[in-house]
Structure formats: C-alpha cells, structure tokens
Enzyme design. Structure first.
Site, PDB file in Angstrom:
ATOM      1  N   ASP A 173       0.840  -1.199   0.000  1.00  0.00           N
ATOM      2  CA  ASP A 173       0.000   0.000   0.000  1.00  0.00           C
ATOM      3  C   ASP A 173       0.871   1.243   0.000  1.00  0.00           C
ATOM      4  O   ASP A 173       1.773   1.387   0.828  1.00  0.00           O
ATOM      5  CB  ASP A 173      -0.897   0.008   1.239  1.00  0.00           C
TER       6      ASP A 173
ATOM      7  N   TYR B 263       2.697   9.947  -0.350  1.00  0.00           N
ATOM      8  CA  TYR B 263       3.760   9.391   0.487  1.00  0.00           C
ATOM      9  C   TYR B 263       5.156   9.679  -0.073  1.00  0.00           C
ATOM     10  O   TYR B 263       6.148   9.500   0.626  1.00  0.00           O
ATOM     11  CB  TYR B 263       3.596   7.877   0.649  1.00  0.00           C
TER      12      TYR B 263
ATOM     13  N   LYS C 103      -3.058   5.813  -4.401  1.00  0.00           N
ATOM     14  CA  LYS C 103      -4.209   6.686  -4.136  1.00  0.00           C
ATOM     15  C   LYS C 103      -4.122   8.016  -4.882  1.00  0.00           C
ATOM     16  O   LYS C 103      -3.031   8.587  -5.039  1.00  0.00           O
ATOM     17  CB  LYS C 103      -4.312   6.961  -2.631  1.00  0.00           C
TER      18      LYS C 103
ATOM     19  N   HIS D  61      -7.950   9.222  -2.001  1.00  0.00           N
ATOM     20  CA  HIS D  61      -7.262   9.220  -0.712  1.00  0.00           C
ATOM     21  C   HIS D  61      -8.041   9.961   0.372  1.00  0.00           C
ATOM     22  O   HIS D  61      -8.112   9.524   1.516  1.00  0.00           O
ATOM     23  CB  HIS D  61      -5.875   9.858  -0.869  1.00  0.00           C
TER      24      HIS D  61
END
Length: 359
Positions: free
Chosen positions: A43, A48, A77, A110
C-alpha cells in the site's frame, strides 16, 4: 496466506505492508524484506512520496523472475490535490510511471476533501497564515466517474475510497456505475468503527485498516513534517490486556492486534521498516484468538474518542465542506488519554450484539 474477495473477483491479501511515513531509502529495504517474507500486498500513495522506491524494488523482483506481476496486489491513491475529475488520469499516470507498472490493482480516492495544488502540482498550496488552500468545489460524483473511466481504460482493476464517512459513501453508491470495492480507514482496537463496518458489509465493500497498531510513529512524523504535536498519544502495544493475550499465545502485542482484525476479515497494512517486525507482522495465520480474547479486545473500543488521525495537521481542513468528521471532531487526544488511563487494569465487560458483528 489469507485473502478476501473484492466485488471485482480479485483476491486481496489480508496482510500487506503499509508505507506511510517511510522515506524512499527505507521503503526499498522494507519492500525487499516484505517480499522475502511472503507479502504480496503493498500500500502506498502519491502523497507518500515513495512510489518510485517501491517501483524500483518491484521491478527488480519481477525482472529477476522472483515474482509474477499477477501475484502482486498494489494499492495507491489519488492525492487530495487531485480531487477534480480532470486530474484523476493525470495523477494516476504519474503513479503508474513512478511505480513502473502498467496497471494498479486498487486505486483509491485518498481523501474526501480537496486542496488546491501549488505551482509544482505536487503539493498543496499554503495560505499566509499556514492554512491549506481548500478546493471548496470538491465534487465526489464527478471524481468517481473519472475513477470509473480508469477501470474502463485498464489502468486500474478496482477502485475505492479512503477516509470517507457513511453519508459520503451513500452518495457515491447511489450515483455510481462501478461501486467502491474497498474502503481504507483508520481502524484499531481503540477505534473499531463498527457502524462503518456493518455499512460496508451490507454494501459489499471490503474494509482495510490503516494504523492497525495505533501508528506509534505518527506523532514524531507530524512534529517533523507539520510542526503538529498532539498532547497525548495512546499506546495500544503497551495495553495490559493486549500484553496478557500476547503472553498467552507466546506472540508479540502487534501480532495480537493484527490477528484481532484479520480474524474479522479486515485487511491490515501495518507499516514497518524493521525486517524482523515485518516478518513477525506477517506470521499471524498459524494461531487463532479465542472468543473470550476477541471479546476482551472488542471491548477496548472507544468510538470517536479512540481516533488518532483527524487530519488536524492540515491546518484549516475542518472548514472544508467534505471534511469527514464534522459533528464528531473533538479534543480526541485528551479524551483518549483520560479514557485509557482509567481502564489500564480493567477486565473486559460483555459486549452487546452490535459489538460482535463479524464483517
């Protein structure tokens, strides 16, 4: 390794590696260790800033013939700066390029709220007072139609949402051609989201729990990145009841917390960069918690008072019309601290029928 079946027919592993807060150099080593341990679910997210590092490791394994692409389940996402229909294909293409993949297994929206990006297009714009520039025209139905088009184009096999509440999901389901396959939300022993889980079960939506261990590294991450420091932070791993059950099974507290969720068919994505903990977190399919132990852990739930992540580090986010916790946001961390400190030594009480719903 256990799995659940999405509405698309895909099998999604019950345990995956979470990569939030993991720097690129750390995440490459973590993904390597996870692949060696048997993980196949990974994931990540555009936000990120580690998709390229994950892609590098996946590419090495695929090209070396150590894993087939079809055996991997990759989740990423749509960022909060891309919550506009016109931006969905752009940001998905960026993620595909970074991950060096031709398709994503599951693509999630997200956040339900949207921000305006800065000139780079990669991070949110910030006002002079430090608050985030909100996109007040966020339209979930328009974004979702663009998400459906990515399935049609073969860029993702399944689509879902993250951090949405029930009313937001209801609007999507009523207006969607392809219903959400997955909801990813904060979920752990202190925030078990029972009503949300029942809604998802009723509507054929598989639930993924992020921060299933209570995100012990989040406080430091928020301090460093956002200069945001919650006053109190609960310690799930140190709770006496969790430790007692761990001792009974000769397991780690983390394994007990993960098993508690997986035994209810909830996907978990614990984040770690430690090879040893990555291995331990995956070894939860060779034991089972008793009904009495499940009841004890179920009884640690404190509803909204157990929430750790309310996105307060995004200054001003509560003013967005699609902020998902309107009417529930409170001084969560103080409340959590008071509740848990008073219960540290208590034995769990019997649950009512709602609490033992299995999803």
């Amino acid at each position: 390794m256990g799995s659940v079946v999405l509405r698309t027919g895909q099998r999604m592993p019950l345990v995956g590696l979470g990569t939030w807060q993991a720097a690129p150099e750390e995440v490459e080593r973590a993904v390597e260790a996870a692949l060696e341990a048997g993980y196949r679910l990974f994931d990540t997210a555009f936000n990120y800033n580690n998709e390229e590092a994950i892609g590098n490791t996946l590419k090495r394994w695929i090209e070396a013939g150590k894993v087939e692409r079809e055996d991997l389940f990759i989740v990423t996402k749509l960022p909060h700066i891309g919550n506009r229909a016109s931006d969905v294909p752009k940001y998905l293409d960026k993620s595909l390029k970074r991950l060096q993949l031709s398709y994503i297994d599951l693509y999630l929206v997200h956040m339900p709220f949207g921000f305006i990006p800065d000139a780079t297009g990669d991070v949110p714009a910030i006002n002079a007072d430090g608050s985030f520039v909100l996109d007040l025209k966020t339209d979930h139905n328009a974004v979702w139609k663009a998400m459906e088009e990515q399935v049609d184009a073969g860029k993702t096999k399944a689509i879902g949402i993250s951090n949405f509440n029930i009313s937001q999901m209801e609007r999507l389901i009523v207006n969607s051609r392809i219903h959400p396959a997955n909801l990813q939300v904060e979920m752990h022993a202190y925030l078990q989201q029972k009503e949300l889980r029942i809604f998802c079960e009723t509507n054929g939506i598989v639930v993924t729990a992020y921060s299933p261990l209570g995100s012990p590294g989040a406080k430091q991450h928020w301090q460093k990145k956002y200069n945001y420091s919650p006053e109190n932070f609960p310690d799930l791993l140190g709770h006496p009841a969790v430790q007692q059950i761990a001792d009974a099974h000769d397991r780690t507290p983390a394994q007990i917390l993960l098993r508690h969720l997986v035994q209810q068919h909830i996907v978990v994505i614990p984040k770690s960069t430690s090879p040893e903990r990555i291995k331990q977190n995956f070894k939860i399919f060779d034991f089972e918690l008793t009904p009495e132990e499940m009841e004890i852990l179920n009884n640690l739930d404190h509803g909204e008072q157990g929430r750790i992540l309310d996105f307060g580090f995004f200054k001003g986010v509560e003013n967005h019309p699609e902020y998902p916790f309107k009417g529930t946001k409170k001084d969560t961390h103080n409340a959590v601290n008071n509740v848990f400190s008073s219960e540290e030594k208590q034995v769990a009480k019997p649950l009512n029928a709602l609490c033992v719903q299995n999803v």
